[in-house]
Design a protein around this motif. Sequence first.
Motif, PDB file in Angstrom:
ATOM      1  N   LEU A 268      -6.552  -0.068  -7.892  1.00 23.39           N
ATOM      2  CA  LEU A 268      -7.151   1.193  -8.312  1.00 23.39           C
ATOM      3  C   LEU A 268      -7.280   1.269  -9.830  1.00 23.39           C
ATOM      4  O   LEU A 268      -8.298   1.730 -10.354  1.00 23.39           O
TER       5      LEU A 268
ATOM      6  N   CYS B  43      -9.155  -4.366  -0.339  1.00 22.47           N
ATOM      7  CA  CYS B  43      -8.224  -3.804   0.648  1.00 22.47           C
ATOM      8  C   CYS B  43      -8.440  -4.442   2.018  1.00 22.47           C
ATOM      9  O   CYS B  43      -7.479  -4.788   2.718  1.00 22.47           O
TER      10      CYS B  43
ATOM     11  N   LEU C  59     -11.348   4.488   1.881  1.00 24.66           N
ATOM     12  CA  LEU C  59     -11.600   5.416   0.784  1.00 24.66           C
ATOM     13  C   LEU C  59     -10.797   6.701   0.964  1.00 24.66           C
ATOM     14  O   LEU C  59     -10.399   7.334  -0.025  1.00 24.66           O
TER      15      LEU C  59
ATOM     16  N   ARG D  47      -4.089   8.551  -2.222  1.00 23.11           N
ATOM     17  CA  ARG D  47      -3.251   7.884  -3.219  1.00 23.11           C
ATOM     18  C   ARG D  47      -3.498   8.460  -4.610  1.00 23.11           C
ATOM     19  O   ARG D  47      -2.573   8.696  -5.375  1.00 23.11           O
TER      20      ARG D  47
ATOM     21  N   PHE E  70       0.798  -1.215   0.000  1.00 23.11           N
ATOM     22  CA  PHE E  70       0.000   0.000   0.000  1.00 23.11           C
ATOM     23  C   PHE E  70       0.839   1.279   0.000  1.00 23.11           C
ATOM     24  O   PHE E  70       0.306   2.372   0.114  1.00 23.11           O
TER      25      PHE E  70
ATOM     26  N   VAL F  10      -7.405   5.843  -0.264  1.00 21.99           N
ATOM     27  CA  VAL F  10      -7.472   5.779  -1.731  1.00 21.99           C
ATOM     28  C   VAL F  10      -7.472   7.187  -2.331  1.00 21.99           C
ATOM     29  O   VAL F  10      -6.767   7.458  -3.306  1.00 21.99           O
ATOM     30  N   LYS F  11      -8.241   8.083  -1.737  1.00 24.33           N
ATOM     31  CA  LYS F  11      -8.293   9.464  -2.229  1.00 24.33           C
ATOM     32  C   LYS F  11      -6.912  10.099  -2.165  1.00 24.33           C
ATOM     33  O   LYS F  11      -6.474  10.784  -3.107  1.00 24.33           O
TER      34      LYS F  11
ATOM     35  N   ASP G  79     -16.196   1.292  -5.888  1.00 23.58           N
ATOM     36  CA  ASP G  79     -15.778   1.529  -4.496  1.00 23.58           C
ATOM     37  C   ASP G  79     -15.780   0.232  -3.696  1.00 23.58           C
ATOM     38  O   ASP G  79     -14.861  -0.016  -2.891  1.00 23.58           O
TER      39      ASP G  79
ATOM     40  N   ILE H   6     -12.769  -1.899  -4.500  1.00 23.44           N
ATOM     41  CA  ILE H   6     -11.554  -1.385  -3.861  1.00 23.44           C
ATOM     42  C   ILE H   6     -11.566  -1.690  -2.361  1.00 23.44           C
ATOM     43  O   ILE H   6     -10.615  -2.250  -1.814  1.00 23.44           O
TER      44      ILE H   6
ATOM     45  N   LEU I 233      -1.914  -1.873  -4.329  1.00 25.31           N
ATOM     46  CA  LEU I 233      -3.015  -0.925  -4.254  1.00 25.31           C
ATOM     47  C   LEU I 233      -3.196  -0.213  -5.593  1.00 25.31           C
ATOM     48  O   LEU I 233      -4.322  -0.003  -6.055  1.00 25.31           O
ATOM     49  N   GLN I 234      -2.084   0.147  -6.229  1.00 27.81           N
ATOM     50  CA  GLN I 234      -2.164   0.813  -7.518  1.00 27.81           C
ATOM     51  C   GLN I 234      -2.841  -0.071  -8.560  1.00 27.81           C
ATOM     52  O   GLN I 234      -3.642   0.392  -9.379  1.00 27.81           O
TER      53      GLN I 234
END
Length: 528
Positions: free
Chosen positions: A303, A329, A283, A289, A229, A286-287, A322, A325, A299-300
Motif C-alpha cells: 500500500l 495481492c 479493494l 486497512r 495481511f 484495502v479500504k 489499484d 495492489i 500488505l502495508q
Amino acid sequence: MLVSVFFGGCLVLFLYVYEYLIMKPKRQRSKLEKQGIRGPCPSIFLGNIPEIKNIHLKLHSKSTETAIEAHHEQEQEQPIISNNISHDWPSTIFPHLKQWQTQYGPVFMYSTGSIQILCITDAEMVKEVSLCTSLNLGKPSYLSKDRGPLLGQGILATSGSIWAHQRKIIAPELYLDKVKSMVNLMVDSTTSLLESWESRIKSEGEIADINIDQDLRSLSADIISRACFGSNFSQGKQIFSKIRNLQKVMSNQTIGVPGSRYMPNKSNKEMWRLEKEIKSMILSVVKHRVEASYERDLLQMILESAKNYSDGDSLTLGITRDKFIVDNCKNIYFAGHETTAIAASWSLMLLAANPEWQDRARAEVLEICRDGVPNADMLQSMKTLTMVIQETLRLYPPAVFVGREALEDMKLKNILVPKGVNIQIPISMLHQNPHIWGPDSHKYNPERFQNGVLEASKIPHAYIPFGLGNRVCAGQHLAMIELKVILSLILSKFCFSLSPAYQHCPAFRLVIEPKDGVRLHMRRLQLW
C-alpha cells in the motif's frame, strides 16, 4: 474514398495477422532449426496443440484399458502399499514432452498457438538459464495475458522494471529473519486445526478417515493471511475460494491461441466474472486497512509503495495504483497458500505410504521438541524432517515449469535464442532424471538429501523446486518454515496411514495436486 479506406484497413489488418501468425513464428523456428534444434511440425493457427491432444488421448485410452485389466485382478478397497504408488506422473500428465524429448533430444522446440517454445531438459543448459541475470530474460508474456485474470501484472508474471520494482518491495518482507518471527502464529493456526482433528477422532472412535486437502488449504490460507495481511482466513475466505475456482477454470485453458482469451465462451465469461469479484473484494480489504491502523506487514508495504506512485511512475511502469495492489495481492494469495498446502498434502501422503520414514521423522521431532511447541531454532535442527520435505519437493515440486521469454535475442550456452521465444524447463523431468538422480529417481528416498542438496545428485543445479536464478521464489523461506511447523506438529500428535479409499492420481491444475484429495486414517499418538 470510404471504400479505399476500408480496403486499406483490411489490407493492413491482413498483413499484421500474416506477420504475427505466420512469418514471425516461421523466422523464430528457422533460426533455431539452423542451430540443429528440432521439434514437431506445427499448424499455422494452433501450433502443436492438436498433436498434444492426440498424444494425451492415446495414453488415456491405453491407461483405461490397463486399469480395467488391473481392476479384475484385485479386490476392491485393497489397502494401498507404498510400492504400488508410482511417482512417475510426468509420463502421464505431460506425455508429449516425454515423447518429444526421446524423439528430438534434451533441447527441442514446439508451439502452442502462436507461442514458440524452446523446451530444455539438459541440465547444463538449465545452469546457463540460472546464471543469466539480464532483465532481457523475463517471464513469458502469456502469464500476464492468458493467465492475466489470476496473475495480472504481479510479481509472478512481470518482467523488467515492473518486476524489479515489485521484487524490491516484496522480497525483503519474506527474508529468513522476518519469517522466523512468524513461527508463533504458524503454531497457533496449526494447533487450532489439530484440535479439530482430535475432536473428530474422539467422536469417530480411535481412527478417523480424513480428507486433509481442504483443511490444509484453510490452514495455509490462515497463515498467509495473518502473516502478510494482518487478518485471518475467515475474513478472506471468499477471496481464497474464488481464486481457487479461477485456478480450476484456468487450468483447462489452452495458451497461445490468437484471440482465444477474448472469445465470450463459457469459461472466459466465468474467468471475467471471478476476476471482477476478486478485484472488488481485495479493494474492499484495502479500504478497510487504510481506514484502520495495523502493524507493518507485507500488505502495508504494498500500500505504501502504491501510495508513493506519481503519475510518472504509473506511466513508466505501465500499471495503475489499484492494479499494482490487486495483482500483487492475488499473486501472494495464490502462491502463498496454494503451493504450500499442496506440498504439505504430498508430504503427509508420502509419510503415510512410507511408515519407516514417518517413524524416523517423528522420533526426531519428539526428541528436539520436548514440550511439543517448536520454535525457529528447533525447526532448523530438524535434519530428517528437512530431508523428507526436500524429497517431497523433488517428486512433487510446487511449480510445474520454469518459464522465461527472450525479450531480445539472447545467447545461452551455444544457442542463440531469438527474441520472443519462450523457454520452458519442465522441473519434474529434471527432478526424476535417472542420469542425474540415479536408478531410483522415481522412488521416494529422503536419504539422498542426508548431506544436503549439493550432494543429493550428480548435478546440484538440477534441483529447482522454487525456480532458479534471480527469479527464484521470494517466499521459499516462508514455505519451508511453514511446512516444518505443520508437519512437526502433526507428527508429534498423530500416527497416520493411507486410507483404503485413497486413489493416487496427480492432476494438473496450474500446479500438480491430488485429483481426489489425500485421505488418511489418523489416530491420536499414544506416548508412554
